[in-house]
Motif scaffolding. Structure first.
Motif, PDB file in Angstrom:
ATOM      1  N   GLU A   1       0.854  -1.190   0.000  1.00  0.00           N
ATOM      2  CA  GLU A   1       0.000   0.000   0.000  1.00  0.00           C
ATOM      3  C   GLU A   1       0.886   1.234   0.000  1.00  0.00           C
ATOM      4  O   GLU A   1       2.084   1.154   0.315  1.00  0.00           O
ATOM      5  N   PRO A   2       0.359   2.397  -0.365  1.00  0.00           N
ATOM      6  CA  PRO A   2       1.199   3.601  -0.420  1.00  0.00           C
ATOM      7  C   PRO A   2       1.868   3.893   0.916  1.00  0.00           C
ATOM      8  O   PRO A   2       1.245   3.816   1.977  1.00  0.00           O
TER       9      PRO A   2
ATOM     10  N   ARG B   1       5.868   2.276  -1.920  1.00  0.00           N
ATOM     11  CA  ARG B   1       4.830   1.425  -1.334  1.00  0.00           C
ATOM     12  C   ARG B   1       5.428   0.504  -0.283  1.00  0.00           C
ATOM     13  O   ARG B   1       6.591   0.078  -0.397  1.00  0.00           O
TER      14      ARG B   1
END
Length: 492
Positions: A170-171, A293
């Protein structure tokens, strides 16, 4: 034995000799997970898939597919803007309809998600999908808690013979003062927006940052990129220098290198970005944070299963067979310690499934090409000149400007090159870097040549179609022994 080196066996069953199918739990439903599900069920396993968000993972939902749609839409808009002298018949008024672009992009995402993910899972009788949060109960059990949004709250225990962790990433949100309290964008929000902000600030210089920054600039935003170091600093320096020239050729893009963001504020919809390095202040109407990420592994309770992982990075170490330190638990894709590339994830998922079901397959990551899909594209494979020399290799290199490549000349490209790195005295190709509109095709050709251990002489003598991007590979190989500028346009 298959082409990928896997030893194939019959329908899998557990080592206790029972005829029941092997029970495999797959955490995630992205590229690595789906490749594993398909391979494992083909080899006789019963698979349980656990997904906490939207089926399909990053690539189809909020990554490759929507981002490349946005990039392509922006390229077409840019082409119309740059070629008004031959586009008199174009009905475009020069102002993109952001709402229609978003609707088209979302329709594409939904269609591909159904075709490549949801329907594949729904139609496979050997797959059960569980929607919920997964965590390890012990080394043979996963607990699935239903999502908070679901009407009925349940918990289910899934017992497994093998487990694949493929939860993706995820970011990453950097620790910038004030950032957590403002409505900034990650790539997810940038791809979901149906508006084009007048001013867009971009924190980061990752592939995602550069692709989205240029796309929004071409759709009408005035974009400011805050790069912590420079552009493409992990490859040949000429790459970053050339890309910088190309991006700055668009007067809607500004780039600040060595820019450390100290704080962010937002008032009345306007962001105030302050830099540590110069105390300069920038005002933007939207702020995209694209600083890489991080694996989505923190909530899995891997300690309960005895799985080793790096808490700081979130990565799970695996061997070449995708095994963790627990022999029957595997990991693949962006959450594992490997390049965060969707094609690497899929390859890793397939090999993990083969190994989980009694086969033998390794993932060779010694030759991994990569691409940034801005314009011009950036692509590379193998070693840079400096990396080769650091390994003690003697090298010879040639760099061919795109103004010497017929296809690039016809297309009017101004910025770019293709560089080959050869080991001497064998003259075997060990690396390449490219900046060009179709750098991805050039690098793919070089990657195949490297896999076949071809030399400069081999590439020089190949027959490649005229006016293709891959012809650049032959031309730069020929430049090791002759002046290609003195050749006719399609000389052999």
């Amino acid at each position: 034995m298959t082409a990928d080196g896997a030893v194939m066996t019959g329908p899998c069953c557990e080592k206790d000799g029972s005829s029941r199918p092997l029970s495999v739990v797959v955490l995630g439903s992205g590229a690595a997970a789906m490749a594993a599900v398909i391979a494992a069920t083909e080899r006789g396993a019963q698979v349980h898939v656990v997904e906490r968000a939207t089926v399909g993972g990053t690539c189809v939902n909020v990554g490759c597919v929507p981002s490349k749609h946005l990039v392509r839409s922006a390229q077409l808009q840019h082409w119309c803007d740059e070629h008004v002298e031959i586009s008199d018949g174009c009905r475009c008024d020069g102002v993109p309809n952001a709402h229609k672009l978003h609707a088209s992009r979302q329709a594409l995402v939904e269609r591909l998600r159904w075709q490549k993910y949801e329907s594949v899972l729904d139609e496979n009788p050997h797959v059960t999908v569980w929607h919920g949060e997964a965590s390890f109960e012990d080394s043979r059990t996963v607990r699935v808690r239903s999502l908070a949004a679901q009407a009925t709250q349940t918990e289910t225990l899934l017992h497994f013979d093998r487990c694949l962790i493929a939860v993706g990433a995820e970011p990453y949100i950097p620790p910038i003062d004030g950032l957590a309290s403002v409505p900034f964008w990650t790539s997810t929000e940038a791809l979901a927006s149906d508006t084009v902000p007048h001013r867009l600030g971009v924190v980061g210089s990752s592939a995602v940052a550069l692709e989205l920054a240029q796309a929004y600039a071409r759709l009408g935003s005035r974009v400011t990129i805050f790069a912590r170091r420079g552009l493409c600093t992990r490859t040949d320096p000429l790459v970053g220098e050339t890309l910088m020239q190309a991006l700055l050729d668009d007067d809607r893009i500004r780039i600040h290198c060595g820019a450390l963001v100290e704080s962010v504020q937002c008032e009345d919809g306007v962001f105030k970005v302050t830099l540590t390095t110069s105390q300069a202040v920038f005002m933007t109407d939207a702020l995209l944070v694209a600083s890489g990420r991080r694996p989505s592994t923190a909530a899995l309770n891997m300690a309960a299963a005895g799985v080793s992982w790096h808490a700081a990075s979130g990565q799970i170490p695996v061997d070449t067979h995708m095994r963790t330190n627990v022999p029957h638990i595997y990991a693949a894709g962006d959450c594992a310690q490997m390049p965060q590339l969707v094609y690497v994830a899929a390859a890793a998922g397939t090999r993990a499934a083969i190994n989980m079901t009694g086969g033998e397959a390794c993932l060779d990551l010694s030759l991994v090409p990569w691409v940034i899909f801005c314009e011009p594209q950036v692509a590379a494979v193998g070693l840079t000149e400096a990396e080769a020399q650091a390994r003690g290799l003697r090298t010879e290199t040639r760099t061919l400007p795109i103004t010497s490549v017929p296809r690039c000349i016809v297309h009017g490209e101004k910025f770019g090159f293709l560089k080959l790195v050869a080991e001497t005295p064998s003259m075997r190709i060990v690396g390449a870097q490219a900046v060009a509109a179709e750098a991805s095709d050039m690098i793919s050709t070089v990657a195949v040549a490297m896999r076949g251990h071809l030399t400069v002489a081999d590439l020089s003598g190949m027959l490649l179609p005229y006016l293709t991007a891959s012809e650049a590979v032959k031309l730069v190989a020929q430049s090791f022994t002759r002046d290609v500028h003195q050749l006719s346009c399609c000389a052999g």
